[in-house]
Design an enzyme around this catalytic site. Structure first.
Site, PDB file in Angstrom:
ATOM      1  N   ARG A  12       0.859  -1.177   0.000  1.00 24.27           N
ATOM      2  CA  ARG A  12       0.000   0.000   0.000  1.00 24.27           C
ATOM      3  C   ARG A  12       0.900   1.233   0.000  1.00 24.27           C
ATOM      4  O   ARG A  12       2.079   1.153   0.347  1.00 24.27           O
ATOM      5  CB  ARG A  12      -0.899   0.012   1.233  1.00 24.27           C
ATOM      6  CG  ARG A  12      -1.809  -1.204   1.381  1.00 24.27           C
ATOM      7  CD  ARG A  12      -2.605  -1.108   2.676  1.00 24.27           C
ATOM      8  NE  ARG A  12      -3.526  -2.208   2.841  1.00 24.27           N
ATOM      9  CZ  ARG A  12      -3.250  -3.353   3.453  1.00 24.27           C
ATOM     10  NH1 ARG A  12      -2.035  -3.529   3.970  1.00 24.27           N
ATOM     11  NH2 ARG A  12      -4.146  -4.294   3.571  1.00 24.27           N
ATOM     12  N   ARG A  59      -0.776  -3.091  -6.030  1.00 23.52           N
ATOM     13  CA  ARG A  59      -1.057  -4.146  -5.052  1.00 23.52           C
ATOM     14  C   ARG A  59      -1.992  -5.191  -5.664  1.00 23.52           C
ATOM     15  O   ARG A  59      -1.774  -6.403  -5.519  1.00 23.52           O
ATOM     16  CB  ARG A  59      -1.663  -3.543  -3.785  1.00 23.52           C
ATOM     17  CG  ARG A  59      -2.001  -4.570  -2.696  1.00 23.52           C
ATOM     18  CD  ARG A  59      -2.373  -3.852  -1.397  1.00 23.52           C
ATOM     19  NE  ARG A  59      -3.027  -4.721  -0.444  1.00 23.52           N
ATOM     20  CZ  ARG A  59      -2.391  -5.525   0.411  1.00 23.52           C
ATOM     21  NH1 ARG A  59      -1.077  -5.582   0.394  1.00 23.52           N
ATOM     22  NH2 ARG A  59      -3.065  -6.262   1.264  1.00 23.52           N
TER      23      ARG A  59
END
Length: 204
Positions: free
Chosen positions: A65, A157
């Site tokens: 993240r 991600r």
């Protein structure tokens, strides 16, 4: 009549919810291998090419993240053993992960360029830790140069999860790698992986 209207309203709400879920399922929120290659190639062409390329590569390889990427510190990287400690946020499971050869070489190049002793792995030109806005800008700029649309940091991600699923890795392994505590957050990647449909029609 109020009872009829209530039933109709419930049906409308259900229809809207189903439509939203269907749209979510149909939306492609990851990059394939060729698209990731284009993004990484474009990142190298920036003013700070080594740093920006490394940032995007590590966010992709480790499913980071934005908050996790900017929190990385030098001490988290073990160059000798080619390992990196990933402190997961949002109550995720922190894990140690291997560093691939091309990534390791880029980390070494980036650290060799630096003349500071700041603790953060990624720093700005002004010798400050990265901000969320800086990461957003770097990813967006690379995407534009690479001719890619609808790419944001979290896309990296998702792309990590998709790539692992498409390579045939099981859900539990991907769950642990991404730091998910709940498997339902990982199941999306295995559902969209094309490799699970291989062989359905047999050999031609």
């Amino acid at each position: 009549m109020p009872h009829v209207r209530a039933i109709a309203n419930r049906r409308n709400v259900k229809s809207v919810a189903s439509l939203a879920a269907d749209q979510h399922e149909r939306r492609k929120d990851f990059l394939g291998e060729a698209e990731m290659a284009s993004l990484l190639k474009a990142a190298r062409k920036s003013r700070h090419g080594i740093r920006d390329h490394l940032l995007i590569l590590m966010m992709y390889r480790h499913g980071l993240r934005v908050s996790e990427a900017i929190a990385l510190r030098r001490e988290h990287v073990n160059l000798k053993e080619a390992r990196i400690w990933i402190p997961r946020l949002k109550n995720g499971l922190s894990v140690e992960q291997p560093i691939a050869g091309d990534e390791l070489r880029t980390i070494r190049r980036w650290l060799a360029m630096r003349q500071d002793h700041l603790p953060w792995l990624f720093i700005s030109e002004r010798k400050q830790p990265f901000t969320r806005q800086a990461v957003n800008y770097i990813v967006a700029s690379a995407a534009t140069r690479g001719g890619l649309v609808n790419v944001h940091p979290h896309t990296l991600r998702h792309s990590c999860g998709f790539s692992l699923a498409n390579r045939g890795h099981d859900l539990r392994l991907i769950q642990d790698y991404l730091g998910h505590r709940d498997p339902k957050h990982t199941a999306h990647y295995t559902r969209v992986a094309a490799s699970r449909f291989d062989g359905l029609w047999g050999a031609h």
